[in-house]
Scaffold this motif. Structure first.
Motif, mmCIF file in Angstrom:
data_model
loop_
_atom_site.group_PDB
_atom_site.id
_atom_site.type_symbol
_atom_site.label_atom_id
_atom_site.label_comp_id
_atom_site.label_asym_id
_atom_site.label_seq_id
_atom_site.Cartn_x
_atom_site.Cartn_y
_atom_site.Cartn_z
ATOM 1 N N LYS A 5 0.853 -1.193 0.000
ATOM 2 C CA LYS A 5 0.000 0.000 0.000
ATOM 3 C C LYS A 5 0.887 1.241 0.000
ATOM 4 O O LYS A 5 1.857 1.329 0.747
ATOM 5 C CB LYS A 5 -0.907 0.022 1.234
ATOM 6 C CG LYS A 5 -1.912 -1.102 1.283
ATOM 7 C CD LYS A 5 -3.005 -0.892 0.285
ATOM 8 C CE LYS A 5 -4.064 -1.980 0.432
ATOM 9 N NZ LYS A 5 -5.105 -1.870 -0.566
ATOM 10 N N CYS A 6 0.534 2.195 -0.825
ATOM 11 C CA CYS A 6 1.243 3.469 -0.851
ATOM 12 C C CYS A 6 0.959 4.175 0.475
ATOM 13 O O CYS A 6 -0.195 4.266 0.893
ATOM 14 C CB CYS A 6 0.756 4.322 -2.020
ATOM 15 S SG CYS A 6 1.405 6.013 -1.986
ATOM 16 N N ALA A 8 0.971 7.254 1.106
ATOM 17 C CA ALA A 8 0.287 8.536 0.924
ATOM 18 C C ALA A 8 -1.171 8.374 0.496
ATOM 19 O O ALA A 8 -2.063 8.979 1.075
ATOM 20 C CB ALA A 8 1.038 9.382 -0.102
ATOM 21 N N CYS A 9 -1.413 7.515 -0.531
ATOM 22 C CA CYS A 9 -2.782 7.417 -1.078
ATOM 23 C C CYS A 9 -3.444 6.069 -0.815
ATOM 24 O O CYS A 9 -4.593 5.865 -1.178
ATOM 25 C CB CYS A 9 -2.766 7.711 -2.577
ATOM 26 S SG CYS A 9 -1.934 6.454 -3.577
ATOM 27 N N ASN A 10 -2.711 5.131 -0.232
ATOM 28 C CA ASN A 10 -3.234 3.817 0.147
ATOM 29 C C ASN A 10 -3.642 2.944 -1.043
ATOM 30 O O ASN A 10 -4.447 2.045 -0.891
ATOM 31 C CB ASN A 10 -4.389 3.971 1.132
ATOM 32 C CG ASN A 10 -4.494 2.790 2.069
ATOM 33 O OD1 ASN A 10 -3.489 2.166 2.375
ATOM 34 N ND2 ASN A 10 -5.688 2.499 2.519
ATOM 35 N N LYS A 11 -3.094 3.201 -2.236
ATOM 36 C CA LYS A 11 -3.369 2.359 -3.402
ATOM 37 C C LYS A 11 -2.297 1.287 -3.508
ATOM 38 O O LYS A 11 -1.204 1.436 -2.979
ATOM 39 C CB LYS A 11 -3.401 3.201 -4.670
ATOM 40 C CG LYS A 11 -4.525 4.205 -4.639
ATOM 41 C CD LYS A 11 -4.938 4.605 -5.998
ATOM 42 C CE LYS A 11 -6.105 5.567 -5.817
ATOM 43 N NZ LYS A 11 -6.844 5.819 -6.955
ATOM 44 N N CYS A 20 4.912 5.878 -6.423
ATOM 45 C CA CYS A 20 3.524 5.490 -6.655
ATOM 46 C C CYS A 20 3.048 6.103 -7.966
ATOM 47 O O CYS A 20 3.179 7.315 -8.165
ATOM 48 C CB CYS A 20 2.659 5.974 -5.494
ATOM 49 S SG CYS A 20 0.895 5.679 -5.733
ATOM 50 N N ALA A 22 0.054 6.594 -8.873
ATOM 51 C CA ALA A 22 -1.152 7.389 -8.669
ATOM 52 C C ALA A 22 -0.860 8.779 -8.098
ATOM 53 O O ALA A 22 -1.415 9.770 -8.555
ATOM 54 C CB ALA A 22 -2.109 6.644 -7.731
ATOM 55 N N CYS A 23 0.049 8.842 -7.110
ATOM 56 C CA CYS A 23 0.265 10.134 -6.457
ATOM 57 C C CYS A 23 1.712 10.629 -6.514
ATOM 58 O O CYS A 23 1.985 11.762 -6.150
ATOM 59 C CB CYS A 23 -0.177 10.062 -4.998
ATOM 60 S SG CYS A 23 0.867 9.008 -3.970
ATOM 61 N N GLY A 24 2.641 9.764 -6.926
ATOM 62 C CA GLY A 24 4.037 10.179 -7.057
ATOM 63 C C GLY A 24 4.865 10.045 -5.790
ATOM 64 O O GLY A 24 6.036 10.420 -5.758
ATOM 65 N N GLN A 25 4.278 9.524 -4.722
ATOM 66 C CA GLN A 25 5.007 9.321 -3.457
ATOM 67 C C GLN A 25 6.171 8.358 -3.698
ATOM 68 O O GLN A 25 5.980 7.278 -4.230
ATOM 69 C CB GLN A 25 4.061 8.741 -2.404
ATOM 70 C CG GLN A 25 4.717 8.264 -1.134
ATOM 71 C CD GLN A 25 5.168 9.408 -0.249
ATOM 72 O OE1 GLN A 25 4.606 10.482 -0.302
ATOM 73 N NE2 GLN A 25 6.157 9.163 0.561
#
Length: 67
Positions: A5-6, A8-11, A20, A22-25
């Motif tokens: 799980k990311c 930052a965004c939990n994806k 990530c 999705a959010c770039g973390q």
């Protein structure tokens, strides 16, 4: 490779991904921070600790045997 799980965004993100999608973390640095870094058995501090424990055990055994 596994899905994690990311933070930052939990994806779901591959554990091998640098960031990530999705959010770039950043992922790799987040994993290292969360795990506290892997313990390297060849680390000098760990080696010295093991040697000191072994020496202590030998001294205690020698003391018990010499009584």
């Amino acid at each position: 490779m596994s899905l994690i799980k990311c933070p930052a965004c939990n994806k779901d993100v591959s554990s091998e991904a640098p960031a990530c999608p999705a959010c770039g973390q950043p992922i790799k640095s987040s994993i290292e921070k969360a795990s506290g870094g892997a313990v390297n058995p060849r680390d000098p501090v760990h080696f010295i600790g093991i040697v000191l424990v072994v020496i202590f055990v030998i001294v205690v055994i020698a003391y018990i045997v010499s009584r």
